[in-house]
Design a protein around this motif. Structure first.
Motif, PDB file in Angstrom:
ATOM      1  N   PRO A  25     116.221  54.958 140.806  1.00 51.12           N
ATOM      2  CA  PRO A  25     117.075  56.151 140.771  1.00 51.12           C
ATOM      3  C   PRO A  25     118.504  55.805 140.388  1.00 51.12           C
ATOM      4  N   GLY A  26     119.157  56.729 139.679  1.00 52.33           N
ATOM      5  CA  GLY A  26     120.562  56.533 139.348  1.00 52.33           C
ATOM      6  C   GLY A  26     120.764  55.535 138.235  1.00 52.33           C
ATOM      7  N   GLY A  27     121.694  54.596 138.430  1.00 49.72           N
ATOM      8  CA  GLY A  27     122.107  53.723 137.340  1.00 49.72           C
ATOM      9  C   GLY A  27     121.563  52.319 137.374  1.00 49.72           C
ATOM     10  N   ARG A  28     120.784  51.948 138.389  1.00 58.47           N
ATOM     11  CA  ARG A  28     120.310  50.563 138.468  1.00 58.47           C
ATOM     12  C   ARG A  28     119.225  50.325 137.423  1.00 58.47           C
ATOM     13  N   GLN A  29     119.380  49.263 136.634  1.00 57.31           N
ATOM     14  CA  GLN A  29     118.444  48.983 135.548  1.00 57.31           C
ATOM     15  C   GLN A  29     118.264  47.482 135.407  1.00 57.31           C
ATOM     16  N   VAL A  30     117.037  47.059 135.174  1.00 57.86           N
ATOM     17  CA  VAL A  30     116.726  45.650 134.924  1.00 57.86           C
ATOM     18  C   VAL A  30     116.015  45.567 133.579  1.00 57.86           C
ATOM     19  N   THR A  31     116.468  44.655 132.734  1.00 56.23           N
ATOM     20  CA  THR A  31     115.876  44.492 131.411  1.00 56.23           C
ATOM     21  C   THR A  31     115.230  43.124 131.312  1.00 56.23           C
ATOM     22  N   THR A  32     113.973  43.096 130.888  1.00 56.00           N
ATOM     23  CA  THR A  32     113.268  41.846 130.634  1.00 56.00           C
ATOM     24  C   THR A  32     113.023  41.735 129.136  1.00 56.00           C
ATOM     25  N   TYR A  33     113.549  40.687 128.524  1.00 57.08           N
ATOM     26  CA  TYR A  33     113.382  40.448 127.089  1.00 57.08           C
ATOM     27  C   TYR A  33     112.184  39.529 126.900  1.00 57.08           C
ATOM     28  N   ILE A  34     111.302  39.909 125.972  1.00 57.65           N
ATOM     29  CA  ILE A  34     110.033  39.204 125.784  1.00 57.65           C
ATOM     30  C   ILE A  34     109.993  38.637 124.368  1.00 57.65           C
ATOM     31  N   THR A  35     109.793  37.323 124.246  1.00 60.35           N
ATOM     32  CA  THR A  35     109.742  36.693 122.934  1.00 60.35           C
ATOM     33  C   THR A  35     108.398  36.945 122.273  1.00 60.35           C
ATOM     34  N   ASP A  36     108.315  36.596 120.999  1.00 59.46           N
ATOM     35  CA  ASP A  36     107.059  36.767 120.274  1.00 59.46           C
ATOM     36  C   ASP A  36     105.940  35.902 120.848  1.00 59.46           C
ATOM     37  N   SER A  37     106.286  34.794 121.513  1.00 61.76           N
ATOM     38  CA  SER A  37     105.259  33.938 122.111  1.00 61.76           C
ATOM     39  C   SER A  37     104.936  34.351 123.545  1.00 61.76           C
ATOM     40  N   GLY A  38     105.628  35.392 124.060  1.00 62.82           N
ATOM     41  CA  GLY A  38     105.316  35.907 125.384  1.00 62.82           C
ATOM     42  C   GLY A  38     106.219  35.432 126.498  1.00 62.82           C
TER      43      GLY A  38
END
Length: 448
Positions: free
Chosen positions: A427-440
């Motif tokens: 809820p609200g503004g909390r955000q987590v980003t996971t970046y995934i490479t082409d190899s996983g």
């Protein structure tokens, strides 16, 4: 010669973390013998690819920003040794014109009639002639000085990892009426720029890397630009020099308008001075993809607004749904910079029941309403979307593009581009980003 027998002893030699900047060395060796101004106009993304860098003592390197005002990025195959000075600081007012920021930093705001806010995400407020107070200073990692209740310093922004690489912000402009009744004013000053120096081998700093914000130099109404950003990434960091991302007008203990300094190395032996908001570790993300500014948030649940900083604790609920609320419960999700027809998934995890899931597809509205059959009692809820990176690594293989996939897909310290981003938001503004490479491989960065 006697034999030596090691019995029952296990020896483990830890391998140093590897860094592969993908530098092709096309900019050659940077080894100036006199003060040098690097013109960035031929590098529209600000990325320079060197074989090695050596800045001798008594030599200063400065920059002329490109048309995009890109931060400076040095990708270096070999060693980096800075015994002299690398300076990306903001500038004071030149005549009536605002002081420019360093490369990647914001300029000051125009003064005079209709003064303007300083440039950059943390630009200071302007001060109109009727205010009789100075404008607000620029902010970055910490808040700058506010000129008054109506001319405040800018908001803080960014993160300790300098991902993305960003510079500081300028101060606001000042307007006043002189003794003859003529409208006049003073423009703001620039924030410090931003630089990433990445080496496949090592970085040694015995000189200076400076990303300071400009000081108003005592000019009436001129506030200050914030410090910028300095990031070093290499297997090994050495030296006893100075890294500075502050405002020169203040004591280093004030922490007013500081910028960010980040040291990323497996073997960090740098023992010099860190002036600014600094952190150390080893973050294996070298650069974020160009479409990394994805936003996803849960705006309301059963028409109840949600807090910007949810706790997620059942003992102190972030949202209380009235007992008379009928199922199905509407959940409103907002989003930005997510491609059309991307699936958004909302997952509710009741404390005493199986998970409840609903999905929707993105459209041009930037808002989606999903309905969930929620049981009574406490629980947690989050939204998730998986977003393709702007241009995948596979589409660039075999091309002659310089620095392939650096700007388009981002880059890890192992030399891989990213193929997808997984965004998870409460809820609200909390955000987590996971970046995934082409190899996983997965790299998670907590957001705001």
């Amino acid at each position: 010669m006697p034999a030596i027998v090691l019995a029952g002893v296990s020896l483990t030699f830890a391998a140093r973390a590897q860094v592969h900047t993908t530098s092709d060395g096309s900019d050659g060796t940077l080894n100036p013998t006199a003060d040098t101004i690097i013109d960035m106009s031929s590098h529209s993304d600000g990325v320079f690819q060197y074989t090695s860098v050596n800045i001798p003592q008594n030599v200063t390197v400065t920059f002329t920003p490109n048309a995009n005002n890109s931060p400076v990025t040095w990708l270096v195959q070999g060693t980096v040794v800075i015994s002299g000075r690398v300076d990306i600081s903001g500038h004071a007012v030149g005549g009536f014109a605002p002081g420019p920021g360093g490369p990647g930093g914001g300029a000051g705001g125009w003064g005079g009639p209709g003064p303007r806010t300083g440039q950059g995400l943390g630009g200071g407020d302007p001060a109109p002639a009727s205010n009789l107070w100075p404008p607000g200073s620029g902010s970055y990692a910490t808040t700058g000085l506010g000129g008054s209740l109506t001319a405040k310093a800018g908001l803080t922004y960014g993160n300790q990892y300098l991902l993305p690489l960003q510079g500081g912000s300028g101060s606001g402009g000042f307007g006043y009426v002189d003794v003859s009744g003529v409208s006049a004013g003073v423009s703001g000053v620039g924030g410090g720029g931003a630089i990433l120096i990445a080496s496949d081998v090592s970085i040694t700093i015995n000189g200076y890397v400076i990303a300071n914000g400009a000081h108003g130099d005592g000019v009436v109404g001129a506030a200050e630009g914030s410090g910028g950003g300095i990031r070093l990434l290499a297997p090994q960091l050495l030296g006893q020099g100075v890294l500075s991302a502050v405002v020169g007008a203040h004591s280093q203990l004030d922490h007013i308008g500081d910028g960010y300094i980040r040291l990323d190395a497996d073997d960090d032996q740098f023992r010099g001075y860190l002036l600014g908001s600094w952190s150390r570790g080893f973050n294996a993300i070298l650069a974020l993809p160009s479409n990394a500014n994805v936003r996803l948030a849960i705006q309301s649940i059963a028409a109840n607004g949600v807090p910007l900083n949810p706790t997620g604790a059942l003992a102190t609920p972030d949202v209380i749904i009235p007992a008379q609320q009928a199922n199905l419960v509407p959940v409103v999700v907002t989003y930005a910079n997510i491609p059309l027809n991307t699936t958004i998934t909302v997952v509710a995890n009741p404390a005493n029941a199986p998970a409840v899931v609903a999905t929707a597809m993105t459209d041009a509205s930037g808002t989606a309403t999903l309905t969930l059959a929620l049981p009574r009692g406490g629980g947690t809820i989050y939204a998730r979307a998986v977003v393709p990176v702007a241009s995948g690594l596979a589409s660039l293989k075999g091309t002659k593009q310089k620095a392939p996939y650096y700007a388009a897909t981002g880059l890890t310290a192992e030399g891989e581009g990213f193929g997808k981003m997984e965004i998870t938001a409460g809820p609200g503004g909390r955000q987590v980003t996971t970046y995934i490479t082409d190899s996983g491989k997965r790299f998670t960065v907590a957001g705001k």
